[in-house]
Write an enzyme that holds these catalytic residues in place. Sequence first.
Site, short mmCIF file in Angstrom:
data_model
loop_
_atom_site.label_atom_id
_atom_site.label_comp_id
_atom_site.label_asym_id
_atom_site.label_seq_id
_atom_site.Cartn_x
_atom_site.Cartn_y
_atom_site.Cartn_z
N ASP A 70 0.87 -1.18 0.00
CA ASP A 70 0.00 0.00 0.00
C ASP A 70 0.90 1.23 0.00
O ASP A 70 1.45 1.62 1.04
CB ASP A 70 -0.89 0.02 1.24
N ARG A 78 4.39 3.23 2.71
CA ARG A 78 5.09 2.30 3.59
C ARG A 78 6.61 2.49 3.59
O ARG A 78 7.25 2.24 4.59
CB ARG A 78 4.78 0.86 3.20
N ARG A 144 -6.83 10.90 1.01
CA ARG A 144 -6.41 9.83 0.08
C ARG A 144 -7.19 9.94 -1.23
O ARG A 144 -6.74 9.41 -2.25
CB ARG A 144 -6.67 8.46 0.71
N LYS A 174 -9.63 1.35 -5.89
CA LYS A 174 -10.29 0.99 -4.65
C LYS A 174 -11.03 2.21 -4.10
O LYS A 174 -10.66 3.34 -4.43
CB LYS A 174 -9.28 0.44 -3.63
N HIS A 175 -12.14 2.00 -3.41
CA HIS A 175 -12.72 0.74 -2.91
C HIS A 175 -14.11 0.63 -3.51
O HIS A 175 -15.00 1.39 -3.14
CB HIS A 175 -12.81 0.75 -1.39
N HIS A 187 -11.74 -0.62 9.12
CA HIS A 187 -10.71 -1.34 9.87
C HIS A 187 -11.22 -1.72 11.26
O HIS A 187 -10.80 -2.74 11.82
CB HIS A 187 -9.45 -0.48 10.02
N ASP A 253 -10.50 -6.80 0.24
CA ASP A 253 -9.78 -5.99 1.22
C ASP A 253 -9.35 -6.93 2.35
O ASP A 253 -9.73 -8.11 2.38
CB ASP A 253 -10.68 -4.85 1.73
#
Length: 341
Positions: A70, A78, A144, A174-175, A187, A253
């Site tokens: 990601d 990351r 995002r 996504k998504h 999450h 996901d």
Amino acid sequence: MNAPRQLPPGPVMIDIQGLALTDLDRERLTHPLVGGLILFSRNYESPEQLSALCAEVKALRSPQLLIAIDHEGGRVQRCRPGFTAIPAMGKLGALWDAAPGDAIAAAQDLGYVLAAELRARGVDFSFTPVLDLDYGRSTVIGSRSFHRQPEAVVQLAGALIQGLRQAGMGCCGKHFPGHGWVQADSHVAIPVDERDWDKLLADMEPFRRLALDAVMPAHVIYPVVDKKSAGFSNYWINYLRNNLKFDGVVFSDDLSMEGASVAGDVVARAQAAWSAGCDMLLVCNAPEAVGQLLERWQPALDPVRAARVQRLLPQKPASDWADLQADPVYQRGVAAAGRLA
């Protein structure tokens, strides 16, 4: 070094805990159910360490495992020390409002930088771009997202995708069908989007118009059409395949997220996503669940789905890290990242 095991890609993408492979990692990454590895910040220390890790993963199997990450920009990046800081996509949206042409050019250059740097270190694929519309409601999406307007998202994401492909990397929208309206974070919660069909059509516009290599459905329930969340829904996966004519990879996901808990334990979640039509199932940040899944799940494997996943492996050689420093497109993208920071 041992010869790589000859194994077609399985339908599960897993993670690892550290900066280098353990014996348990090697055992799991050569399991027939596994088809890919997703990396997180805990797996990154330096560009050199990342190169060594990816080289060891690629030597385990033939065809090579898909190594994904990601790496969208902004708060979802990351790899940081030694990599260009990619701005949040919302910065491109703000530039679009002032100068659309400049925003489109910057988006393509940023896509190239994002993909070229990852590929130079051995990463094959990034789960980007986010195509959700920014309604100003979702804290987990927020910056995002490129923009509130579908047209801006289509133009900016399309340019970013061109940059990714210029560096030899595919894309993942996504998504699906859209996570921007719900306030809950999948999450840690089970989001429900209560809007009617006409409203959902606007969210789906980028998925309809862009040529995507992969799509990730949302862990969101849209009760106007189905009581199941999109990643567990035959309705939504069939709509993607039949109505939107999408023939790429459908990634679930992360099945360890709270938004996936509606389907039961990890084996039930995997079976539900697989039965709904997902090609590759992500299980992240849950090593015990990975062990349970690899031990207990026995799906009827599908060579058509495996072939879709294999198409995401890059087809052109990656640029050498040193060569990027003399690449004018790369340098232009680095400059754009600095201006938008």
